[in-house]
Write a protein that holds these residues in place. Structure first.
Motif, mmCIF file in Angstrom:
data_model
loop_
_atom_site.group_PDB
_atom_site.id
_atom_site.type_symbol
_atom_site.label_atom_id
_atom_site.label_comp_id
_atom_site.label_asym_id
_atom_site.label_seq_id
_atom_site.Cartn_x
_atom_site.Cartn_y
_atom_site.Cartn_z
ATOM 1 N N UNK A 66 1.388 -1.574 0.448
ATOM 2 C CA UNK A 66 -0.192 0.846 -0.047
ATOM 3 C C UNK A 66 0.418 0.911 0.048
ATOM 4 N N UNK A 67 1.540 1.193 0.668
ATOM 5 C CA UNK A 67 2.883 2.382 0.784
ATOM 6 C C UNK A 67 3.737 2.640 -0.328
ATOM 7 N N UNK A 68 3.851 1.795 -1.461
ATOM 8 C CA UNK A 68 4.398 1.912 -3.072
ATOM 9 C C UNK A 68 3.554 2.136 -3.642
ATOM 10 N N UNK A 69 2.336 1.815 -3.254
ATOM 11 C CA UNK A 69 1.264 1.987 -4.216
ATOM 12 C C UNK A 69 1.183 4.016 -4.035
ATOM 13 N N UNK A 70 0.677 4.063 -3.240
ATOM 14 C CA UNK A 70 0.939 5.688 -2.114
ATOM 15 C C UNK A 70 2.165 6.286 -3.410
ATOM 16 N N UNK A 71 3.147 5.770 -2.847
ATOM 17 C CA UNK A 71 4.144 7.147 -3.146
ATOM 18 C C UNK A 71 5.410 6.887 -4.803
ATOM 19 N N UNK A 72 4.638 5.692 -5.311
ATOM 20 C CA UNK A 72 5.328 5.263 -6.410
ATOM 21 C C UNK A 72 5.541 6.459 -7.590
ATOM 22 N N UNK A 73 4.714 7.673 -7.004
ATOM 23 C CA UNK A 73 5.018 9.071 -8.186
ATOM 24 C C UNK A 73 5.564 10.265 -7.253
ATOM 25 N N UNK A 74 5.894 9.829 -5.794
ATOM 26 C CA UNK A 74 6.095 10.769 -5.572
ATOM 27 C C UNK A 74 7.210 10.465 -5.000
ATOM 28 N N UNK A 75 7.850 9.753 -4.431
ATOM 29 C CA UNK A 75 9.659 9.425 -4.040
ATOM 30 C C UNK A 75 10.240 9.065 -4.893
ATOM 31 N N UNK A 76 12.143 9.048 -4.704
ATOM 32 C CA UNK A 76 12.505 9.158 -5.324
ATOM 33 C C UNK A 76 12.459 7.678 -6.868
ATOM 34 N N UNK A 77 13.119 7.342 -7.948
ATOM 35 C CA UNK A 77 13.144 6.346 -8.319
ATOM 36 C C UNK A 77 13.571 5.384 -7.146
ATOM 37 N N UNK A 78 14.966 5.671 -7.462
ATOM 38 C CA UNK A 78 16.285 5.290 -6.949
ATOM 39 C C UNK A 78 15.582 4.636 -5.463
ATOM 40 N N UNK A 79 15.138 5.131 -4.301
ATOM 41 C CA UNK A 79 14.711 4.466 -2.460
ATOM 42 C C UNK A 79 13.694 4.233 -3.035
ATOM 43 N N UNK A 80 12.308 3.654 -4.545
ATOM 44 C CA UNK A 80 11.362 2.806 -4.071
ATOM 45 C C UNK A 80 12.467 1.765 -4.684
ATOM 46 N N UNK A 81 13.593 1.681 -5.689
ATOM 47 C CA UNK A 81 13.387 0.461 -6.226
ATOM 48 C C UNK A 81 14.393 -0.348 -5.146
ATOM 49 N N UNK A 82 15.443 0.404 -4.153
ATOM 50 C CA UNK A 82 16.250 -0.510 -3.066
ATOM 51 C C UNK A 82 15.045 -1.229 -2.114
ATOM 52 N N UNK A 83 13.778 -0.367 -1.863
ATOM 53 C CA UNK A 83 12.929 -1.380 -0.657
ATOM 54 C C UNK A 83 12.711 -2.144 -1.525
ATOM 55 N N UNK A 84 11.421 -2.318 -2.700
ATOM 56 C CA UNK A 84 11.696 -3.113 -3.509
ATOM 57 C C UNK A 84 12.372 -4.542 -3.430
#
Length: 297
Positions: free
Chosen positions: A142-160
């Motif tokens: 749910x966090x990824x879904x809400x922030x996929x267009x807000x947080x930097x892609x590098x940070x999201x990719x590390x979490x994923x």
């Protein structure tokens, strides 16, 4: 550490970090095969079930309840040897299973007519760990879904990437858990026959967890592909910008190279030559810029 507890119907033996003396005691007292006991020394063991002449042997591999999003998932193995007259539990270190057994024995509302019922209560309690991790994964998705267009892609990719690594290990562990009990329930294996309706319900719960994890894996794979596409687009934009800058400087570089040669060149001796060449450089660069913008549009 070895501890023997007595139920009116059977003995309960819990051993933490068993050594050679514990193995000798169990082998001599309860006629457990040494090869089965030696399996405890394996560093990692998927869930498994075997039937011997005088007892059943069950290995349960389950995840430790830790911070699933910040720490690598750890898998714990617990070994059960049981018959109608005894129930033996071997574990490494202070295991959650030992606490569960103590809680079951201390609960006056729980009746334990046989070892099968004790095992059912233990495994049923272990499912709470699985449900807890499922809730954590669901919250992270749910966090990824809400922030996929807000947080930097590098940070999201590390979490994923971290989440996916733990999820794959968790899914593999749950798959072996499910396959063992699918075989037990379908074949009505020894020491699992008195409460077939309970084990069928238990199997349904494990199957539900397994299917949920497969669904989560597909969702996370989709997020990862999306993030990788965004990162790829950003890299292509940077490459395009560098290429554009290099292209703009090519004509001025060429002119400067030509007029840097030690030969007689047109306008070389004129007082205004420098300013004229400089103007010509800027003019060609601006012309290239306008052409590229027009082509992009």
């Amino acid at each position: 550490m070895r501890e023997i507890k007595y139920n009116k119907n059977f003995k309960i033996i819990t051993v933490i970090d068993p050594g050679a003396d514990d193995f000798d005691f169990i082998e001599n007292e309860f006629k457990i095969e040494r090869n089965d006991l030696e399996e405890f020394k394996m560093p990692y063991h998927l869930s498994d079930y075997d039937v011997r002449t005088k007892y059943s042997f069950l290995v349960i591999s389950f995840p430790k309840e830790k911070n699933f999003l910040k720490e690598a998932l750890e898998i714990e193995n617990v070994y059960f040897f049981f018959s109608n007259t005894f129930f033996i539990c071997l574990s490494k270190g202070e295991s959650l299973v030992n606490k569960i057994i103590d809680d079951i024995l201390d609960d006056p509302k729980i009746s334990l007519p046989n070892t099968e019922k004790l095992l059912y209560y233990i495994l049923k309690s272990l499912l709470k760990v699985y449900y807890s991790i499922l809730r954590t994964i669901d919250h992270e998705i749910n966090f990824l879904d809400k922030n996929i267009n807000k947080l930097p892609p590098q940070i999201l990719n590390q979490r994923i990437v971290f989440l996916k690594k733990n999820l794959i290990l968790f899914l593999t562990n749950t798959k072996s858990f499910y396959e063992v009990f699918e075989e037990i329930v379908k074949n009505r294996m020894p020491n699992f026959r008195r409460y077939s309706h309970l084990w069928e319900g238990f199997l349904d719960e494990v199957n539900y967890i397994y299917v949920r994890l497969e669904d989560y894996q597909l969702i996370i794979d989709g997020y990862q592909r999306s993030i990788e596409n965004i990162l790829s687009i950003n890299i292509n934009k940077n490459i395009l910008l560098i290429t554009l800058i290099q292209t703009l400087f090519l004509p001025p570089t060429l002119i400067a190279s030509i007029y840097g040669m030690n030969v007689n060149l047109p306008l070389a001796h004129k007082n205004y030559a420098f300013y004229l060449i400089l103007f010509f450089m800027f003019f060609i660069s601006i012309l290239f810029w306008l052409l590229l913008i027009k082509k992009k549009g």
